[in-house]
Design a protein around this motif. Structure first.
Motif, PDB file in Angstrom:
ATOM      1  N   ARG A   1      -3.904 -12.118 -17.857  1.00 45.80           N
ATOM      2  CA  ARG A   1      -4.305 -12.530 -16.506  1.00 45.80           C
ATOM      3  C   ARG A   1      -4.963 -11.334 -15.841  1.00 45.80           C
ATOM      4  NH1 ARG A   1      -3.118 -10.204 -11.126  1.00 45.80           N
ATOM      5  NH2 ARG A   1      -4.062 -11.723  -9.741  1.00 45.80           N
TER       6      ARG A   1
ATOM      7  N   ASN B   1      -1.020  -4.301 -14.160  1.00 42.75           N
ATOM      8  CA  ASN B   1      -0.712  -3.892 -12.794  1.00 42.75           C
ATOM      9  C   ASN B   1       0.001  -2.549 -12.780  1.00 42.75           C
ATOM     10  OD1 ASN B   1      -0.670  -4.280  -9.923  1.00 42.75           O
ATOM     11  ND2 ASN B   1      -0.564  -6.488 -10.315  1.00 42.75           N
TER      12      ASN B   1
ATOM     13  N   ARG C   1      -3.279   0.953 -12.640  1.00 41.81           N
ATOM     14  CA  ARG C   1      -2.949  -0.326 -13.288  1.00 41.81           C
ATOM     15  C   ARG C   1      -2.973  -0.170 -14.801  1.00 41.81           C
ATOM     16  NH1 ARG C   1      -4.046  -4.643  -9.210  1.00 41.81           N
ATOM     17  NH2 ARG C   1      -3.979  -6.178 -10.885  1.00 41.81           N
TER      18      ARG C   1
ATOM     19  N   GLU D   1      -4.036 -14.200  -2.232  1.00 42.28           N
ATOM     20  CA  GLU D   1      -5.020 -13.275  -1.644  1.00 42.28           C
ATOM     21  C   GLU D   1      -6.383 -13.894  -1.343  1.00 42.28           C
ATOM     22  OE1 GLU D   1      -5.090  -9.451  -3.680  1.00 42.28           O
ATOM     23  OE2 GLU D   1      -3.318  -8.860  -2.557  1.00 42.28           O
TER      24      GLU D   1
ATOM     25  N   GLU E   1      -6.139  -0.332  -2.163  1.00 41.94           N
ATOM     26  CA  GLU E   1      -5.765  -1.494  -1.343  1.00 41.94           C
ATOM     27  C   GLU E   1      -6.572  -1.359  -0.059  1.00 41.94           C
ATOM     28  OE1 GLU E   1      -3.777  -3.394  -2.869  1.00 41.94           O
ATOM     29  OE2 GLU E   1      -2.001  -2.396  -3.654  1.00 41.94           O
TER      30      GLU E   1
ATOM     31  N   HIS F   1       2.902  -9.076  -1.189  1.00 43.12           N
ATOM     32  CA  HIS F   1       4.111  -8.414  -1.683  1.00 43.12           C
ATOM     33  C   HIS F   1       5.339  -8.714  -0.828  1.00 43.12           C
ATOM     34  CE1 HIS F   1       2.009  -6.350  -4.771  1.00 43.12           C
ATOM     35  NE2 HIS F   1       1.169  -5.771  -3.942  1.00 43.12           N
TER      36      HIS F   1
END
Ligand code: GTR
Length: 324
Positions: free
Chosen positions: A168, A208, A147, A71, A235, A33
């Motif tokens: 995606r 998301n 999300r 990632e 996270e 981010h």
């Protein structure tokens, strides 16, 4: 200057430089981010705490905006000790650390509060125990928010509207199966490629939370945001075991505590950012629908059947559901 003063000044300088030389080990941390994003700021805060509590012996430099890679790649870097720290989603760990699949399951957490309680308690510790054999130590869990699906084609008001759309997903089988269960098609792909993939029509959309939808600018190319809130994936902030093993037990305790302390900070920043990001995308013209949720929940049964397939995993799900 008299000799005495000269000597004392020289000694003071020598001590200062010696101090500086041994002082700082700068630890490198990755985040996909941009600067200012709640996870980036939480890790910076962690760094400040560590610096203060180790009297400047350790500090942290956050390489935000995917400067060190996407990632999946940075996960390999932190596992092998190329970088010291990494803040990523829990979902790309699903293929490595089996228990991480559980908090990635759709409609498992009832709310952000529920997810925070679960992850900062016994279940969080149980999941963290699976990481060291893959080269990292968990220092903190942060809020990854709810999300939801967004796309460039049409408004989603019910599961039936998902049919035929191409989304995606994060690189995890749980996500691929989840999208398939909803009658849509999943394309796993790195986060950094999503904007142009939607823009060029390779995919119709992605999924998301509001802060990611906003900061990655996906709202510019996919204006239909359906608040189905299918997952709240935590996270995870990890440290390379190679770097961890170099710390003294006292410093390890400092790092652990700083990780814990950074969680409350992230929650606070997160809540504020969800609100501002939502406002920003609405002002920019995104159309937010609230689809009929029960249909989405019912459709996820095959995903649970596939991933919650042992008595131990069933117990873990029940334990999570029981947390009030
Ligand atoms: C975000 C998450 C990132 C990344 C991204 C994605 O919500 O914070 O770490 O995993 O989603 O979808 O790839």
């Amino acid at each position: 200057m008299n000799l005495m003063l000269k000597l004392t000044t020289a000694a003071a300088f020598a001590a200062m430089f010696a101090g500086m030389a041994s002082a700082q080990t700068v630890l490198r941390s990755s985040d996909t981010h941009p600067d200012g994003y709640p996870t980036v700021e939480a890790v910076k805060y962690f760094g400040e705490l560590v610096k203060e509590r180790t009297q400047g012996r350790y500090s942290v430099e956050v390489y935000f905006g995917a400067q060190l890679g996407q990632e999946k790649d940075t996960i390999e870097q932190v596992r092998s000790g190329v970088i010291d720290l990494n803040r990523v989603s829990m979902a790309p760990w699903n293929g490595l650390v089996p228990l991480t699949k559980i908090p990635s399951l759709p409609y498992l957490f009832r709310s952000a509060d529920h997810a925070r309680k679960v992850m900062s308690g016994e279940v969080g510790d149980q999941i963290a125990a699976g990481f060291p054999e893959h080269g990292v130590v968990v220092l903190a869990y942060y809020d990854g928010g709810a999300r939801s699906f967004y796309n460039s084609k049409k408004a989603i008001n019910a599961v039936a509207d998902m049919a035929g759309l191409k989304f995606r997903v994060i690189q995890s089988d749980v996500f691929v199966d989840m999208v398939a269960a909803l009658g849509a098609t999943a394309t796993p792909m790195p986060y950094g490629e999503v904007y142009s993939a939607i823009e060029t029509g390779v995919i119709d959309g992605a999924e998301n939370n509001f802060p990611s939808y906003e900061s990655a600018k996906h709202f510019e190319v996919a204006k239909n945001y359906a608040l189905d809130e299918h997952t709240i994936v935590p996270e995870v902030f990890v440290m390379s075991k190679a770097s961890w093993d170099k710390l003294t037990p006292e410093d390890q305790a400092i790092f652990k505590q700083a990780g814990k302390d950074s969680m409350a900070k992230q929650y606070e920043l997160w809540d504020a950012r969800v609100a501002t990001s939502r406002k920003m995308v609405e002002d920019a013209g995104s159309a937010i629908t609230t689809p009929e949720k029960q249909g989405f929940i019912d459709a996820m049964k095959p995903v649970y059947d596939k991933y919650v397939n042992t008595p131990e995993l069933k117990d873990l799900v029940a334990k999570i559901q029981a947390v009030q």
